[in-house]
Design a protein around this motif. Structure first.
Motif, PDB file in Angstrom:
ATOM      1  N   GLU A  25       0.820  -1.223   0.000  1.00 17.33           N
ATOM      2  CA  GLU A  25       0.000   0.000   0.000  1.00 17.33           C
ATOM      3  C   GLU A  25       0.847   1.265   0.000  1.00 17.33           C
ATOM      4  N   LEU A  27       4.292   3.433   0.940  1.00 17.08           N
ATOM      5  CA  LEU A  27       5.195   3.471   2.078  1.00 17.08           C
ATOM      6  C   LEU A  27       4.420   3.174   3.370  1.00 17.08           C
ATOM      7  N   ALA A  28       4.586   1.950   3.918  1.00 13.12           N
ATOM      8  CA  ALA A  28       3.881   1.580   5.150  1.00 13.12           C
ATOM      9  C   ALA A  28       4.881   0.970   6.126  1.00 13.12           C
ATOM     10  N   ARG A  52       3.299   5.085  17.411  1.00 16.97           N
ATOM     11  CA  ARG A  52       3.285   5.194  15.952  1.00 16.97           C
ATOM     12  C   ARG A  52       4.120   6.353  15.421  1.00 16.97           C
ATOM     13  N   ARG A  53       5.088   6.826  16.190  1.00 16.77           N
ATOM     14  CA  ARG A  53       5.912   7.932  15.708  1.00 16.77           C
ATOM     15  C   ARG A  53       7.369   7.794  16.148  1.00 16.77           C
TER      16      ARG A  53
ATOM     17  N   ARG B 200      -5.704  10.104  13.733  1.00 13.31           N
ATOM     18  CA  ARG B 200      -5.428  10.637  15.075  1.00 13.31           C
ATOM     19  C   ARG B 200      -3.929  10.756  15.310  1.00 13.31           C
ATOM     20  N   THR B 201      -3.578  11.586  16.307  1.00 15.93           N
ATOM     21  CA  THR B 201      -2.167  11.790  16.628  1.00 15.93           C
ATOM     22  C   THR B 201      -1.728  10.939  17.812  1.00 15.93           C
ATOM     23  N   ALA B 202      -2.682  10.530  18.647  1.00 12.22           N
ATOM     24  CA  ALA B 202      -2.334   9.924  19.942  1.00 12.22           C
ATOM     25  C   ALA B 202      -2.015   8.445  19.805  1.00 12.22           C
ATOM     26  N   PRO B 238       0.907   6.161   4.143  1.00 12.30           N
ATOM     27  CA  PRO B 238       0.441   5.523   5.379  1.00 12.30           C
ATOM     28  C   PRO B 238       1.446   5.641   6.536  1.00 12.30           C
ATOM     29  N   TRP B 240       3.274   8.033   7.378  1.00 16.03           N
ATOM     30  CA  TRP B 240       3.272   9.365   8.009  1.00 16.03           C
ATOM     31  C   TRP B 240       1.867   9.818   8.405  1.00 16.03           C
ATOM     32  N   GLY B 242      -1.361  11.036   9.952  1.00 14.89           N
ATOM     33  CA  GLY B 242      -1.732  11.514  11.285  1.00 14.89           C
ATOM     34  C   GLY B 242      -0.598  12.226  12.019  1.00 14.89           C
ATOM     35  N   ILE B 243       0.557  12.361  11.380  1.00 16.65           N
ATOM     36  CA  ILE B 243       1.699  13.003  12.049  1.00 16.65           C
ATOM     37  C   ILE B 243       1.654  14.514  11.784  1.00 16.65           C
ATOM     38  N   GLN B 244       1.816  15.312  12.859  1.00 16.85           N
ATOM     39  CA  GLN B 244       1.570  16.752  12.770  1.00 16.85           C
ATOM     40  C   GLN B 244       2.786  17.579  12.358  1.00 16.85           C
TER      41      GLN B 244
END
Lengths: 111, 571
Positions: A25, A27-28, A52-53, B200-202, B238, B240, B242-244
């Motif tokens: 899909e 870049l995942a 997720r970051r 969402r960001t959280a 995908p 990235w 939801g990333i601010q």
């Protein structure tokens, strides 16, 4: 694309390699791939996903031999994903990374 | 049977401060988290600011603050930002104590990357820090104070008897065994419910667990209709989503990036002509979604953000000005390498952005001592509602968790030092245990994760940035049908108890479903637009809606009522 997951290991359970087909899909992340496999093939797969970051590092895995933060590292075709360190393994790729490991409360020891 | 004085649920900053404070009073404190201590919860996602008034920043913390600022100005901005729904006592307590919470953290080595000036604040008040470093320091302090921890223990219920709290019930995710634990007090610090939205960001774990536990224990929720969306988050790819980051290198850092629709119009001129892209989060989010709804959006369902009118130098200097190490000159931000994105921006391309669910202003209704309607049950941090009113200003979440964590820990210690040790009611525990284990014991039924997606779809269609009555009524019907139907028939396909994602999903779906119903019920009766609650069928703020919405659970049914806003002037 296909990924290989090194599984098992909880309480001395047998360690094995399973292969899964996942959709491409764009870049995942490796985490998206693990979630896809758990939801579509085998709900018993243990994986960790939180921020997720790339901050909390709970999702850390060994991918193609390299230590990677799964949620911010792109999954690639043929990738082999295993726990970051077998001795920390809780189940599959889930490992114990608590920052308060010395002060653990035990339900079974006390009650 | 083991028991402890204080149980803290959740290992973000609020929970860690509460555990430290309660343990410092010599009590037996256990912190339980379904994640991992020092890593989980929304605190870990902060590369952001702790709000402190400029005078305190300068004179008390010794940093570069603006002396023209005052705690009164900070108070006024917070109340204005919250459209005067804020609980005045909670705001005052947050503003007057945040400095004394931050000072020892700085002395313990918390690095300050700069002082930010975010929209809604009239002065620079954002002490920029790293959430992960904050978690490390807070964990160390809580350990040193004598608190004990249990990671990967999912607290699903607060247990109680006729007098109040008796303890908790939950699942040890590592072994898959359910346990109860008796305690005199329980502090809920489980964060919000951003995960009820698909964008969402959280972090993943914020599904509204605490709202469900509080409601079922007999506590009330306040202002649940007030959900903050952070504008200008990445739509694609995908990885990235939801990333601010665009928000950070735009309005959050006061860089004048432009928001454009598909015709290249700077559409904020129609929504907030004076402040334009420097408007507050709520107004920018509403504007972005309305542009899309009215057919002027981009291909990914967002709008465009552009830096093309600025000389390249301004972007290149940004890491220097906005503060290392949060924004690095290599364009690594948080765990991401954004060099490819910056290169594209410099070539003149716009970036497609959309608002992402970010924070709950609403939550458990608390008093100034973080107490709830249930004796022995306390709440602090994002799960506690009321301090931000209808919209939260940047940095105020951190001020909230530091101050409320301390107050909750202290209140719990006071309560626990005089209260007798309660006994868990056997029937209560048996009933909760049966509910928790039902999906694991069921041989067929509905896959929990499919319901998680359905709930997100309902929230996305009916409880998003722009709302209206008929949409919300539809959402309410759908979530009620889901709760009465599929949610009661969830099953875990995997019967392996250890770290079983199916089983975890099933518990989280229960939390998310009840949370969505509470939000929908609160939102549908507020027939006006105020703060983050924007309705296209009632676009104006109305004086007669200057009240708080309270939700409670009576005999298994959610109920709403309106209450006067405590202690602040009518606006």
């Amino acid at each position: 694309m296909r990924i290989t997951l090194v599984r098992g290991g909880a309480d001395g359970a047998e360690v094995r390699q399973d292969e899964y087909e996942i959709p491409d899909e764009g870049l995942a992340s490796i985490s998206s791939a693990l979630q896809y496999v758990a939801r579509n093939y085998d709900g018993s797969i243990g994986y960790y996903l939180s921020c997720r970051r790339g901050m909390c590092a709970c999702c850390v895995v060994r991918a193609n031999g390299k230590i990677e933060t799964a949620c911010v590292t792109p999954v690639t075709d043929g990738m082999v994903i295993e726990p970051v360190k077998a001795t920390l393994r809780v189940k599959d790729t889930v490992v114990d990374l608590s920052m308060a490991r010395e002060n653990q409360f035990s339900f079974t020891a006390e009650g | 049977m083991t028991n402890v004085d204080v149980i803290v649920v959740g290992s973000g900053a609020a929970g860690l401060v509460a555990a430290e404070e309660a343990a410092k009073h010599g009590l037996n404190v256990v912190l339980l988290t379904k994640g991992q201590v020092g890593r989980s919860g929304a605190t870990a996602t902060i590369t952001g600011d702790i709000s402190v008034d400029g005078k305190t920043i300068r004179n008390y913390l010794g940093l570069r603050g603006n002396e023209g600022d005052s705690d009164r100005d900070f108070y006024d901005d917070t109340m204005t930002g919250g459209a005067y729904l804020n609980q005045s006592a909670l705001v005052q307590s947050m503003i007057s104590h945040v400095g004394e919470e931050l000072k020892p953290l700085l002395e313990a080595g918390l690095k300050v990357a700069g002082i930010g000036h975010a929209p809604g604040h009239r002065f620079p008040r954002g002490v920029l820090i790293s959430g992960m470093q904050l978690l490390q320091i807070l964990t160390r302090r809580a350990v040193a104070a004598g608190a004990r921890f249990r990671d990967e223990f999912y607290v699903t219920d607060v247990l109680r008897n006729a007098d109040g709290v008796t303890g908790i019930a939950g699942i040890d995710l590592r072994t898959g065994e359910a346990h109860s634990l008796a305690a005199k007090t329980v502090i809920l610090a489980t964060g919000g419910s951003a995960m009820i939205h698909p964008f969402r960001t959280a972090p993943e774990e914020l599904v509204g667990d605490g709202y469900r536990m509080a409601l079922r224990a007999g506590a009330e929720l306040i202002d649940m209709e007030m959900v903050q969306f952070l504008p200008c988050c990445l739509v694609n790819p995908p990885l990235w989503r939801g990333i601010q980051f665009p928000w950070i290198i735009g309005p959050q850092s006061s860089t004048r990036a432009w928001l454009l629709n598909r015709y290249g119009e700077r559409f904020m001129a129609r929504y907030d002509p004076e402040r334009m892209e420097m408007s507050t989060r709520d107004k920018i989010s509403i504007a972005c979604v309305r542009e899309v709804q009215e057919g002027r959006g981009g291909p990914g369902g967002g709008v465009f953000m552009s830096w093309a009118h600025l000389p390249h130098d301004i972007l290149e200097f940004l890491p220097k000005w906005y503060g290392k190490p949060l924004l690095r000159e290599t364009w690594h931000w948080e765990g991401f390498d954004f060099r490819p994105l910056i290169e594209r921006i410099k070539q003149g391309y716009a970036v497609e952005v959309a608002p992402a669910s970010h924070f709950n202003m609403g939550g458990v209704r608390i008093d100034a001592e973080c107490g709830t309607a249930v004796p022995g049950l306390l709440a602090c941090g994002e799960i506690a509602g009321g301090v931000h009113g209808a919209n939260r200003l940047s940095g105020n979440a951190c001020s909230q968790f530091l101050v409320q964590g301390r107050i909750a820990g202290r209140s719990a210690a006071q309560f626990a030092s005089s209260a007798p040790m309660p006994e868990i009611d056997a029937a209560d525990w048996k009933e909760k245990l049966a509910e928790v284990e039902a999906p694991l014991l069921a041989s067929d039924g509905v896959q929990p994760h499919t319901l998680a997606s359905q709930i997100q779809d309902i929230a996305n269609r009916t409880l998003n940035v722009v709302r209206n009555g008929s949409n919300m009524a539809q959402g309410l019907r759908e979530i009620r049908a889901l709760r009465a139907g599929e949610v009661t028939r969830m099953f875990s396909a995997s019967k392996d108890r250890r770290y079983n994602r199916n089983w975890i999903d099933a518990q989280e779906v229960q939390s998310a479903a009840l949370t969505v119903e509470a939000i929908a019920m609160s939102a549908v009766i507020r027939e006006e637009s105020r703060g983050a609650h924007y309705r296209d069928d009632f676009r104006e703020q109305k004086p007669e809606f200057h009240h708080n919405t309270v939700v409670s659970l009576k005999d298994g049914t959610l109920q709403t009522r309106r209450v006067a806003v405590a202690g602040n002037e009518t606006k």
